[in-house]
Design a protein around this motif. Structure first.
Motif, short mmCIF file in Angstrom:
data_model
loop_
_atom_site.label_atom_id
_atom_site.label_comp_id
_atom_site.label_asym_id
_atom_site.label_seq_id
_atom_site.Cartn_x
_atom_site.Cartn_y
_atom_site.Cartn_z
N GLY A 255 -6.95 14.68 13.94
CA GLY A 255 -7.88 13.58 13.75
C GLY A 255 -7.23 12.24 13.49
N GLY A 256 -5.89 12.17 13.53
CA GLY A 256 -5.19 10.89 13.35
C GLY A 256 -4.80 10.58 11.92
N VAL A 257 -4.87 11.56 11.01
CA VAL A 257 -4.50 11.33 9.60
C VAL A 257 -3.03 11.68 9.40
N LEU A 258 -2.29 10.75 8.81
CA LEU A 258 -0.90 10.95 8.45
C LEU A 258 -0.81 11.17 6.95
N LYS A 259 -0.02 12.18 6.53
CA LYS A 259 0.20 12.44 5.12
C LYS A 259 1.69 12.60 4.85
N LEU A 260 2.10 12.12 3.69
CA LEU A 260 3.48 12.26 3.23
C LEU A 260 3.49 13.21 2.04
N TRP A 261 4.42 14.18 2.07
CA TRP A 261 4.47 15.23 1.08
C TRP A 261 5.82 15.27 0.38
N ASP A 262 5.79 15.74 -0.88
CA ASP A 262 7.00 15.98 -1.65
C ASP A 262 6.96 17.42 -2.13
N LEU A 263 8.03 18.17 -1.88
CA LEU A 263 8.06 19.58 -2.27
C LEU A 263 7.89 19.78 -3.77
N ARG A 264 8.13 18.73 -4.54
CA ARG A 264 8.03 18.84 -6.00
C ARG A 264 6.65 18.44 -6.53
N GLN A 265 5.77 18.01 -5.62
CA GLN A 265 4.44 17.57 -6.02
C GLN A 265 3.36 18.52 -5.49
N LYS A 266 2.26 18.61 -6.21
CA LYS A 266 1.17 19.51 -5.83
C LYS A 266 0.25 18.90 -4.79
N GLU A 267 0.22 17.59 -4.70
CA GLU A 267 -0.66 16.91 -3.76
C GLU A 267 0.15 15.97 -2.87
N ALA A 268 -0.46 15.53 -1.78
CA ALA A 268 0.19 14.56 -0.91
C ALA A 268 0.43 13.26 -1.67
N PHE A 278 -5.13 12.59 18.05
CA PHE A 278 -4.06 13.39 17.45
C PHE A 278 -2.76 12.60 17.35
N ILE A 279 -2.00 12.89 16.31
CA ILE A 279 -0.68 12.29 16.12
C ILE A 279 0.33 13.21 16.80
N SER A 280 1.01 12.70 17.80
CA SER A 280 1.86 13.53 18.65
C SER A 280 3.30 13.63 18.18
N CYS A 281 3.82 12.60 17.52
CA CYS A 281 5.23 12.59 17.13
C CYS A 281 5.42 11.68 15.92
N ILE A 282 6.31 12.09 15.01
CA ILE A 282 6.64 11.29 13.82
C ILE A 282 8.15 11.27 13.66
N ILE A 283 8.74 10.09 13.53
CA ILE A 283 10.19 9.99 13.30
C ILE A 283 10.49 8.83 12.37
N THR A 284 11.73 8.82 11.87
CA THR A 284 12.28 7.69 11.13
C THR A 284 13.78 7.66 11.38
N ASN A 285 14.47 6.61 10.93
CA ASN A 285 15.91 6.55 11.10
C ASN A 285 16.60 6.81 9.77
N GLU A 286 17.92 6.62 9.71
CA GLU A 286 18.66 6.94 8.50
C GLU A 286 18.30 6.04 7.34
N GLN A 287 17.92 4.80 7.61
CA GLN A 287 17.54 3.89 6.54
C GLN A 287 16.20 4.26 5.92
N LYS A 288 15.34 4.91 6.70
CA LYS A 288 14.03 5.39 6.22
C LYS A 288 13.15 4.26 5.67
N LYS A 289 13.33 3.08 6.24
CA LYS A 289 12.46 1.98 5.85
C LYS A 289 11.12 2.07 6.57
N TYR A 290 11.16 2.46 7.84
CA TYR A 290 9.95 2.57 8.65
C TYR A 290 9.73 4.02 9.07
N LEU A 291 8.46 4.41 9.05
CA LEU A 291 8.04 5.70 9.59
C LEU A 291 7.16 5.41 10.79
N LEU A 292 7.54 5.96 11.95
CA LEU A 292 6.83 5.66 13.18
C LEU A 292 6.08 6.89 13.68
N MET A 293 4.89 6.65 14.24
CA MET A 293 4.13 7.76 14.81
C MET A 293 3.46 7.31 16.10
#
Length: 480
Positions: A255-268, A278-293
């Motif tokens: 449905g186009g929803v992006l979520k960020l998760w942390d293995l140490r957290q119970k919720e997004a 639909f979101i087809s692809c998600i990437i970032t680079n080594e600096q991790k300043k931008y997240l692209l989808m």
């Protein structure tokens, strides 16, 4: 799937000036294979009267695998020049030897072949001699894996020779592989519906998987125990996932929803909806300043990771954007589409592309960077192509499937590509030869023949190359 630039390969050389757009009017044609095993008479007469019985006996004795593991393998010393099921049966593999087909014993180990004992120097026919030489070449990649269920995604381990495979039954299967065989190491029954994406974490001790049942499961690689799970992570089935760091990862749903998760957290820890498909692809680079989808409605959307909000969204494209790759030391982003087009963006300027070119006419499903300038793409026509993306041109065919390519990944050393198709097979391709591709004239005019040219990893052989070698050998013999 990871956006991976192999550390083993150096940067490609050459000027980066733009060039003519690639003419994609020529699609790959049928490539003449240099031999057909079931018409090849040499084996039946070369090593004696007992070879057929010996081959059968060997196959029977290997049924009892002392390790208890399921072994997937073929009986050929290399797959580079043969791909028919008749060949596998004649060499003792059958469907079971090819990788666990129905009705066969998948624990059968690879038997010794009669042809390995044949001396090709005794053969007078130069063509047959050349064929035997090719058959007896040592394997340079693992054998194919034939699965009972449809493969939806796969991922190489970051340091070990392991491959995680997600299937439509909801299982995650871990294969251990060598150049001789592929073995089922473990099977994790973690989802109730089809797996959509599977990833190892950076340390390689955990597997994160998502599925149509809207769940996210984190499984210990060694023990198979469930470490953490989110039962209803999204309201819609999860379509794709990407590891961001050791403990964080992102998911995108139908449905186009992006979520960020942390293995140490119970919720997004973050949620955003800026697209409707639909979101087809998600990437970032080594600096991790931008997240692209990328998404099915034709948008490239960029999120500022520090501010946790959208940075910029591109102009809409009239086609699905399917995959992405980062090149030229994070200076270029290349996006593929369902119509076979490629769009190049300057890093940080994601509103509109700076360059575009047309690749194969078939839509591109996956793209995996293998050097700073070259990627392997897989599409609806079942062909894996090596493409020089900055500037854009096709370099040749890396490998072939009979049906559309579903997923591709590259191993940690950058020497192997694995790909899966709609016909339930996983194939490996040795791409070590790309280490020597620095001398390519990148800015020369693209050759239409490249669309049909088979690279060294391909199962098919260029007929012209094969027979030119024979001609060269014949000329040398005449000179003697």
């Amino acid at each position: 799937m990871r956006n991976f630039n192999s550390p083993k390969f150096g940067n490609s050389l050459g000027d980066d000036s733009d060039d003519d757009e690639l003419d994609s009017g020529t699609e790959p044609e049928f490539i003449l294979e240099p031999y057909v095993m079931d018409e090849f008479p040499v084996v039946a007469y070369a090593v004696g009267d007992e070879e057929d019985e010996a081959g059968d006996d060997d196959g029977d004795e290997s049924d009892g695998d002392p390790s208890g593991d399921i072994v997937i393998g073929t009986s050929s010393s290399d797959d580079e020049f043969s791909d028919s099921s008749d060949d596998e049966e004649k060499e003792g593999g059958g469907e079971g030897g090819g990788g666990g087909g129905e009705g066969e014993d998948s624990s059968t180990k690879t038997p010794k072949r009669a042809i390995d004992d044949y001396d090709e120097e005794m053969e007078e026919d130069e063509v047959i001699k050349a064929i035997i030489t090719e058959i007896k070449k040592p394997r340079s990649k693992p054998p194919d894996i034939k699965t009972d269920d449809f493969v939806t995604d796969m991922c190489f381990h970051p340091s070990l020779d392991l491959l995680a495979v997600g299937t439509t039954t909801g299982d995650v299967i871990i294969y251990s592989f060598t150049n001789d065989e592929c073995t089922v190491k473990d099977t994790h029954e973690v989802h109730s519906k089809s797996v959509r994406d599977v990833e190892f974490n950076e340390a390689g001790d955990l597997i994160v998987s998502t599925a149509r049942d809207r769940s996210i499961m984190v499984t210990d690689v060694e023990t198979g125990k469930l470490k953490r799970f989110w039962d209803e992570a999204h309201e819609e089935p999860v379509y794709t996932m990407s590891m961001i760091s050791e403990n964080t990862f992102a998911t995108g749903d139908d449905g186009g929803v992006l979520k960020l998760w942390d293995l140490r957290q119970k919720e997004a820890i973050f949620e955003l909806k800026e697209v409707d498909d639909f979101i087809s692809c998600i990437i970032t680079n080594e600096q991790k300043k931008y997240l692209l989808m990328t998404s099915g409605d034709g948008y490239l959307t960029t999120i500022n990771m520090n501010q946790r909000k959208m940075y910029v969204q591109s102009e809409p494209y009239e086609e699905e954007l399917t995959s992405m790759g980062i090149f030229r030391k994070d200076s270029k982003l290349v996006v593929s589409s369902s119509k076979g087009n490629f769009y190049t963006f300057n890093w940080g300027q994601f509103g509109y592309h700076c360059d575009a070119f047309t690749g194969p006419q078939a839509g591109v499903n996956r793209m995996v960077p293998i050097t700073e300038r070259i990627a392997v793409t897989g599409g609806e026509d079942g062909i894996l192509r090596a493409m020089h993306l900055v500037p854009g041109r096709v370099l040749g065919i890396v490998g072939q499937h009979s049906l559309a390519v579903e997923t591709i990944d590259i191993n940690s050393s950058g020497e192997l590509i694995a790909s899966s198709s709609h016909d339930n097979d996983i194939r490996f391709w040795n791409i070590k030869y790309f280490e020597e591709f620095d001398d390519i004239k990148y800015n020369s005019k693209p050759d239409r023949k490249a669309m049909r040219h088979n690279l060294p990893s391909s199962k098919q052989t260029n007929a012209a190359d094969f027979f030119s070698d024979l001609a060269a050998g014949g000329s040398a013999a005449d000179g003697d």
